[in-house]
Scaffold this active site. Structure first.
Site, PDB file in Angstrom:
ATOM      1  N   THR A 122       0.835  -1.217   0.000  1.00  0.00           N
ATOM      2  CA  THR A 122       0.000   0.000   0.000  1.00  0.00           C
ATOM      3  C   THR A 122       0.864   1.258   0.000  1.00  0.00           C
ATOM      4  O   THR A 122       1.920   1.275   0.632  1.00  0.00           O
ATOM      5  CB  THR A 122      -0.904  -0.004   1.242  1.00  0.00           C
ATOM      6  OG1 THR A 122      -1.690  -1.180   1.222  1.00  0.00           O
ATOM      7  CG2 THR A 122      -1.814   1.215   1.281  1.00  0.00           C
ATOM      8  N   GLU A 179      -6.277  -5.887   3.801  1.00  0.00           N
ATOM      9  CA  GLU A 179      -6.238  -7.030   2.878  1.00  0.00           C
ATOM     10  C   GLU A 179      -7.339  -6.946   1.841  1.00  0.00           C
ATOM     11  O   GLU A 179      -7.830  -7.943   1.358  1.00  0.00           O
ATOM     12  CB  GLU A 179      -6.326  -8.329   3.674  1.00  0.00           C
ATOM     13  CG  GLU A 179      -5.441  -9.409   3.085  1.00  0.00           C
ATOM     14  CD  GLU A 179      -4.006  -8.957   2.933  1.00  0.00           C
ATOM     15  OE1 GLU A 179      -3.345  -8.720   3.961  1.00  0.00           O
ATOM     16  OE2 GLU A 179      -3.547  -8.813   1.801  1.00  0.00           O
ATOM     17  N   GLY A 194       2.627  -2.972   8.317  1.00  0.00           N
ATOM     18  CA  GLY A 194       2.831  -3.238   9.738  1.00  0.00           C
ATOM     19  C   GLY A 194       4.309  -3.470  10.022  1.00  0.00           C
ATOM     20  O   GLY A 194       5.003  -4.091   9.245  1.00  0.00           O
TER      21      GLY A 194
END
Ligand SMILES: CCCCCCC/C=C/C(=O)SCCNC(=O)CCNC(=O)[C@H](O)C(C)(C)COP(=O)(O)OP(=O)(O)OC[C@H]1O[C@@H](n2cnc3c(N)ncnc32)[C@H](O)[C@@H]1OP(=O)(O)O
Ligand code: FAD
Length: 648
Positions: free
Chosen positions: A151, A433, A190
């Site tokens: 992303t 996701e 993350g």
């Protein structure tokens, strides 16, 4: 509360709330037996208990103090938990199931969760055998701490428009990684901000000026010596979030970062030394990691929902409030039909989601094995099922957890109830996701193709046989004449299949008519998007009651039949209410895992709420420093003005 007392906080009490005790005495089934089914087997229950003892003997996993921690402490705790799990995983040679189970027992409160959730799985799925031999040991021994960086600030859904580039330099046999614009910086991955020293970066592959689309690359981020960012790398945390603040979701800007040609993941494609691009396997094989995480999210959906249902049910039998008849004892709030309507769907859906996840995981394991052997025949069906179920289950979890919170009244709004944090940490499941509206459309796209096959009598995928078996009768003809019929699972299945058939073929008809009227395909798709998304959504009696429109607006149920279903739903809730506590006890959630003053096994809610209030940082002193700095002046001024007024 001193650390020692804080530890005592979770010690199970011999004094159990009498209402809760009575509910347990009247269970109509063997709770332990159901626990074994939920765990998967008695052995898995035994294994879970072993892991609970291991984790909860470590202070860091008991973290009662987390309610008053600053973000840096929360992050550091998350790092400590990650390292504990990594050490145990290596020491005890855990398999993936053990690691997943341990993560769940830690509430996934793990800063470096992506190491096992995405980084290692991506290497296993996207790397060539040579690359796996080189990188997997380094990832499994935690020399490489990694993330999955796809992303960007400007794009999350639309992968085709991701801007990060990987340009092949034949002179030096390297790729040059770049973030060409502000919107191209990686944003959200993350553990990217402070923890990771390596990233799997998805970038547009440029060879000799030609763009060969999105491919994964292994990019070192920080020195293995002192963790400082490497040349050309700018990396950091994107800031506090609604929850999950132990995770350092980060940003990454790359300026002419050079990596060896061998760092392009080469299972599905490669660039040769002389600069030739070779594609292998199916175009979307590089999306495999996303499919895996979508399947994992259906498991996290079950876990979050069973946590919320446990807290709301136990609190609803402990909490007494108001009476149906003046002078009578106050009622357990779970005896109000409205409370049952708030709380029991979460209980029912928890069990439904557990079974659905198991079924989807079996499909995933089977298709993944095929793909690893080069057979991608069922990839499209897996993509459809995983997209639709991830979207639907995450959407329902978010809705039902909020209802569970509301069902706990004011105390549900306290952090010590645990349920607010549960809502906040589950909220992103509808986004991560693959944002839900986008994934529903992926499923709808596959559905439309199945309809096209069914219409011409071609075979359709196994999960969609109802497109061939359901009649297109324009009148409801399903046998539902009494309450007993509503409890017949085959009848309910037929109701759903008939409704699905009508909604799916209805959406296809609208789409087809729009296209035949001359509207361009993508415009027709957008103009019918809501119908297409509905075609990709639908669980038993409550599902029918909640979505009445789709069962009444299609030739599925008559209004009288719908009323029967509603009555059957309320009757079922009254039945489930009797066993609600044993049904949540069967999830067998340790108090430390549940982390809730309202949901604790012993039901001593009020004592625990008060004990946890003592841990509030505001209660460190009887008079808060803010009094001396600000409030005292205000009071003194007020007294002075009153004295002056009284003299007038
Ligand atoms: C609360 C706990 C938090 C835990 C956090 C967990 C960590 C989170 C990580 C992330 O969020 S990682 C980033 C996730 N990002 C996404 O999921 C992006 C979503 N977008 C997409 O997947 C794609 O852009 C798209 C929307 C599917 C569109 O795909 P594409 O751009 O290729 O175009 P299409 O024309 O729609 O698809 C072409 C073709 O490919 C098939 N397909 C698409 N995806 C897959 C797949 N994953 N597997 C298999 N096949 C796929 C699609 O069905 C089309 O097939 P045809 O219809 O042409 O046959
Ligand atoms: C907690 C968390 C953890 C994450 N971890 C990672 C990670 O580890 N790695 C990583 O790469 N990413 C990660 N992400 C990013 C995540 O994958 C993206 O947020 C997600 O893919 C959505 O993209 P976006 O945020 O850019 O929203 P956009 O794609 O900009 O969409 C915004 C909104 O527009 C609408 N929309 C967009 N496209 C369409 C469409 N085609 N049709 C209809 N409506 C549409 C939807 O309502 C959507 O919510 C994480 C995000 C969160 C919140």
């Amino acid at each position: 509360m001193a650390a020692a007392n804080r530890d005592a906080f979770w010690a199970p009490s011999s004094k159990v709330n009498p209402d809760l005790a009575r509910e347990r005495e009247s269970a109509t089934f063997d709770v332990r037996e159901l626990t074994h089914i939920i765990d998967g087997s008695p052995d898995r229950t035994k294994r879970r208990k072993e892991l609970e003892n291991l984790l909860y003997s470590e202070p860091v996993f008991r973290d009662v103090g987390r309610l008053s921690m600053e973000r840096d402490e929360i992050y550091e705790q998350g790092v400590l938990k990650s390292i504990k799990l990594f050490e145990w995983s290596r020491k005890y040679k855990w398999d993936d199931d053990d690691f997943e189970l341990a993560s769940r027992l830690a509430n996934h409160d793990i800063s470096m969760s992506l190491q096992h959730a995405m980084f290692i799985p991506a290497i296993e799925r996207l790397a060539s055998d040579t690359q796996k031999a080189k990188w997997l040991p380094r990832a499994l021994h935690y020399e490489m701490i990694g993330t999955y960086a796809q992303t960007e600030l400007g794009h999350g859904t639309n992968l085709m428009e991701l801007e990060t580039t990987a340009t092949f330099d034949p002179e030096r046999n390297e790729f040059i990684m770049n973030s060409p614009t502000v919107t191209s910086m990686k944003w959200w991955p993350g553990a990217l901000g402070k923890s990771s020293n390596t990233a799997i970066v998805l970038a547009q592959l440029i060879v000799k000026g030609k763009n060969h689309g999105l491919h994964p690359f292994l990019v070192p981020l920080r020195s293995m010596e002192d963790h400082t960012p490497l040349p050309g790398i700018s990396v950091g945390d994107i800031g506090p979030k609604m929850a999950l603040n132990c995770i350092d979701n980060g940003f990454l800007i790359m300026k002419n970062v050079r990596i060896p040609r061998e760092n392009m993941f080469m299972k599905n494609a490669e660039v040769t030394r002389d600069g030739r691009f070779i594609s292998r396997g199916v175009d979307k094989a590089n999306y495999a990691t996303m499919v895996l995480v979508r399947v994992k999210i259906t498991r996290w959906a079950f876990e979050s929902l069973s946590d919320g249902a446990t807290t709301a049910v136990r609190y609803s039998v402990v909490r007494r409030q108001s009476s149906l008849k003046p002078g009578e004892r106050e009622l357990q709030v779970l005896d109000y039909q409205s409370q049952q309507y708030k709380v029991l769907p979460a209980l029912a859906a928890s069990y439904a989601f557990l079974m659905t996840n198991r079924s989807l995981h079996r499909l995933y394991d089977s298709v993944h094995a095929d793909i690893m052997a080069g057979n991608t025949k069922l990839l499209a069906e897996l993509h459809c099922q995983s997209s639709a179920l991830k979207a639907y289950m995450s959407e329902v979890v978010v809705q039902l957890l909020e209802l569970c919170r509301q069902a706990c009244g004011g105390h549900g709004y306290l952090a010590s109830s645990g349920i607010g944090l549960l809502c906040a940490s589950s909220a992103p499941l509808v986004t991560v996701e693959g944002e839900n509206s986008v994934l529903y459309q992926q499923a709808a796209r596959y559905l439309m193709k199945q309809v096209a096959k069914a219409v011409v009598g071609d075979p359709v995928a196994s999960g969609f046989q109802y497109l061939l078996t359901q009649s297109s009768s324009d009148r409801p003809d399903i046998r539902i004449q009494n309450l007993a019929d509503c409890g017949n699972l085959d009848t309910l299945l037929q109701v759903y299949q008939r409704m699905a058939f009508s909604v799916v073929t209805g959406a296809a008809r609208k789409l087809q008519m729009a296209i035949e009227s001359g509207v361009e395909q993508h415009v027709a798709w957008n103009n019918n998007m809501v119908s297409l998304i509905q075609a990709a959504r639908f669980y038993a009696l409550h599902g029918i009651a909640k979505e009445a429109g789709y069962f009444l607006a299609t030739p599925t149920l008559t209004p009288d039949q719908f009323e029967l279903v509603r009555a059957a739903e309320l009757q079922a809730m009254a039945k489930v209410r009797h066993d609600a506590v044993p049904l949540v006890d069967a999830f067998d959630l340790h108090d430390i895992c549940l982390h809730s003053a309202l949901g604790c096994y012993d039901g001593n809610v009020y004592e625990r709420l008060y004990a946890l209030a003592q841990t509030s940082s505001l209660n460190k002193t009887q008079v808060h420093p803010a009094y001396y700095k600000h409030i005292r002046g205000l009071v003194k001024d007020g007294q002075k003005q009153l004295r002056q007024q009284s003299k007038l």
